[in-house]
Design an enzyme around this catalytic site. Structure first.
Site, PDB file in Angstrom:
ATOM      1  N   GLU A 181      -5.428  -8.481   0.968  1.00 39.05           N
ATOM      2  CA  GLU A 181      -6.003  -8.125   2.278  1.00 39.05           C
ATOM      3  C   GLU A 181      -7.490  -7.878   2.111  1.00 39.05           C
ATOM      4  O   GLU A 181      -7.912  -7.174   1.192  1.00 39.05           O
ATOM      5  CB  GLU A 181      -5.391  -6.839   2.868  1.00 39.05           C
ATOM      6  CG  GLU A 181      -4.015  -7.015   3.427  1.00 39.05           C
ATOM      7  CD  GLU A 181      -3.452  -5.740   4.065  1.00 39.05           C
ATOM      8  OE1 GLU A 181      -4.240  -4.909   4.578  1.00 39.05           O
ATOM      9  OE2 GLU A 181      -2.235  -5.583   4.024  1.00 39.05           O
ATOM     10  N   GLU A 222       0.798  -1.231   0.000  1.00 43.83           N
ATOM     11  CA  GLU A 222       0.000   0.000   0.000  1.00 43.83           C
ATOM     12  C   GLU A 222       0.831   1.281   0.000  1.00 43.83           C
ATOM     13  O   GLU A 222       0.747   2.092   0.933  1.00 43.83           O
ATOM     14  CB  GLU A 222      -0.953   0.003   1.198  1.00 43.83           C
ATOM     15  CG  GLU A 222      -1.910  -1.167   1.191  1.00 43.83           C
ATOM     16  CD  GLU A 222      -2.987  -1.069   2.277  1.00 43.83           C
ATOM     17  OE1 GLU A 222      -2.877  -0.210   3.165  1.00 43.83           O
ATOM     18  OE2 GLU A 222      -3.936  -1.862   2.227  1.00 43.83           O
TER      19      GLU A 222
HETATM   20  C1  BGC Z   1      -2.800  -2.320   6.098  1.00 41.85           C
HETATM   21  C2  BGC Z   1      -2.755  -3.103   7.383  1.00 41.85           C
HETATM   22  C3  BGC Z   1      -3.819  -2.594   8.334  1.00 41.85           C
HETATM   23  C4  BGC Z   1      -5.168  -2.780   7.679  1.00 41.85           C
HETATM   24  C5  BGC Z   1      -6.338  -2.361   8.532  1.00 41.85           C
HETATM   25  C6  BGC Z   1      -4.185  -2.051   5.597  1.00 41.85           C
HETATM   26  O1  BGC Z   1      -4.236  -0.755   5.074  1.00 41.85           O
HETATM   27  O2  BGC Z   1      -2.001  -2.921   5.113  1.00 41.85           O
HETATM   28  O3  BGC Z   1      -1.479  -2.982   7.931  1.00 41.85           O
HETATM   29  O4  BGC Z   1      -3.771  -3.204   9.576  1.00 41.85           O
HETATM   30  O5  BGC Z   1      -5.205  -2.028   6.504  1.00 41.85           O
HETATM   31  O6  BGC Z   1      -6.337  -0.989   8.758  1.00 41.85           O
END
Ligand code: BGC
Length: 437
Positions: free
Chosen positions: A347, A164
């Site tokens: 993610e 990111e």
């Molecule tokens: C990040 C994580 C973070 C998650 C939740 C993502 O933007 O890569 O490190 O914990 O979002 O906020």
């Protein structure tokens, strides 16, 4: 739940500073997040990642949790300051030994190691020299990629250069709510270009050391235009260019889009070719869509972000919108066509205020509903022919959520921080059953 093709990669994700702890062990140097978290007023609960989930010492227990989940892949990040404590110079063997043990443990459990090289924990000495605003950081990053792949390149199954870069640029350098805490607004653009340059140089370094595929993990948020004036449209386009295109167009050979803050003086001859080094997989991190309308007169920003009505909300107050994931996958396909590599959702997840009940069980039906909706959205996109080959839940464990400290829980596994006791939540059993099927 409909069937997914055999070979679809099911995984979970974490990052180093959010789980490892052991920040002064085995020669690790300080990162910008150590510095930032220790400054008064930066983290809502005043906590730091000094201990986090103590994963550094409990990785065998955590690997057993992964094995119990039945996932075929685990995405973790490597802490640059463990490998190069000052961000330059030879590898710190003791730091790499930790990842060596982790990777071997994963392989022994039949789990593909997926390693991210940079999840925001820049060695502090590099920040002191200008951090990602400074062009040389890109070259340092490629050197670190080379050292890491020299040691682990034979066993890591997918390399992810950056996590990111958009979030790191905007929160870290644009508004300063993340480390390194700089508030440069649109003067933060060098941090975009130098991260992408570092990515391109790292892709070349990795290719020289490993035959495994290489990716980047970008954050995307489909833009929902609020209001229908020309000014609202222009605002939505500006936000979309910044969030969804600035870090993807140049990677896929399109050059930079017309995005707010873009400063051509930062871009040198030949850079765009370095950035566009072919990647094998595009990592997509998705949490929620963003509502955007025209800004008020006199605003320093060319857009205003507004809450979206009509959605359930997570503990972060983020809208739960699985349709946004489907929309974004379609949009990527529409935008980039044949230039789009296969996608893995690297993610996807949500925070809720999960707590054990009197029997010690942690029931989290909202997370199950969230994941169910998002997994179905992926399936629908695949049924339309979009090239999605994996899905990773954020996160395996409740962990240290950056500026929110320990106040936000994203895990399939509950962590009681004082005792470090791990308790799989009901979503863990749900995801295990899904993966098994
Ligand atoms: C990040 C994580 C973070 C998650 C939740 C993502 O933007 O890569 O490190 O914990 O979002 O906020």
């Amino acid at each position: 739940m409909p069937d997914f093709p055999a070979g679809f990669r099911w995984g979970v994700s974490t990052s180093a500073y959010q789980i490892e702890g052991a920040t002064t062990v085995d020669g690790r140097g300080p990162s910008i997040w150590d510095t930032f978290a220790h400054e008064a007023g930066r983290i809502v609960d005043g906590s730091t990642g000094d201990q986090a989930c103590d994963h550094y010492h409990r990785h065998a227990e955590d690997t057993a949790l992964l094995a119990g989940l039945g996932v075929s892949a685990y995405r973790f990040s490597i802490a640059w300051p463990r490998v190069q404590p000052t961000g330059a110079g030879p590898a710190n063997t003791a730091g790499l030994d930790f990842y060596d043990r982790l990777v071997d443990g994963l392989l022994a459990a039949g789990i593909d190691p997926v390693a991210t090289l940079f999840h925001w924990d820049l060695p502090q000495p590099l920040e002191d020299a200008g951090g990602w605003l400074h062009r040389d950081t890109a070259a340092r990053f490629a050197e670190y990629a080379d050292l890491t792949a020299t040691r682990l390149g034979d066993r890591v199954k997918l390399w992810i250069t950056l996590n990111e870069p958009f979030i790191h640029m905007t929160l870290g350098y644009g508004i300063g709510t993340h480390a390194p805490g700089r508030a440069l607004l649109f003067d933060a653009f060098p941090a975009a270009h130098h991260q992408l340059l570092g990515h391109g140089l790292a892709v070349a370094a990795l290719r020289a050391r490993t035959a495994s595929p290489v990716a980047i993990a970008n954050n995307y948020s489909p833009v929902r235009q609020v209001g229908d004036t020309d000014a609202d449209r222009a605002a939505a386009q500006a936000y979309d260019a910044l969030h969804n295109r600035l870090f993807t167009d140049p990677l896929l050979g399109r050059g930079y889009p017309d995005a707010p803050g873009l400063d051509p003086a930062v871009i040198r001859d030949g850079d765009l070719d370095v950035l566009a080094a072919p990647i094998d997989v595009l990592g997509v991190n998705y949490y929620n869509p963003t509502g955007v309308r025209a800004p008020e007169e006199g605003s320093p920003l060319p857009f205003e972000m507004v809450p979206l009505d009509g959605y359930p909300r997570t503990a972060f107050n983020w809208p739960v919108a699985p349709d946004g994931l489907r929309e974004l996958l379609r949009q990527l396909h529409h935008r980039y066509g044949d230039a789009l590599p296969p996608i893995q959702v690297t993610e996807s997840g949500c925070a809720y205020d999960d707590a054990p009940d009197a029997q010690g069980r942690v029931d989290d039906p909202d997370r199950i509903a969230y994941l169910d909706g998002h997994v179905r959205a992926v399936h629908e996109a695949m049924a339309e022919g979009l090239p999605v080959t994996g899905y990773f839940v954020w996160s395996l464990l409740d962990n240290w959520e950056w500026a929110e400290g320990f106040t936000k829980r994203f895990g399939l596994v509950h962590v009681d921080y004082p005792t470090q006791r791990r308790t799989p939540k009901s979503s863990y059993a749900w995801f295990r059953d899904l993966v098994r099927r």
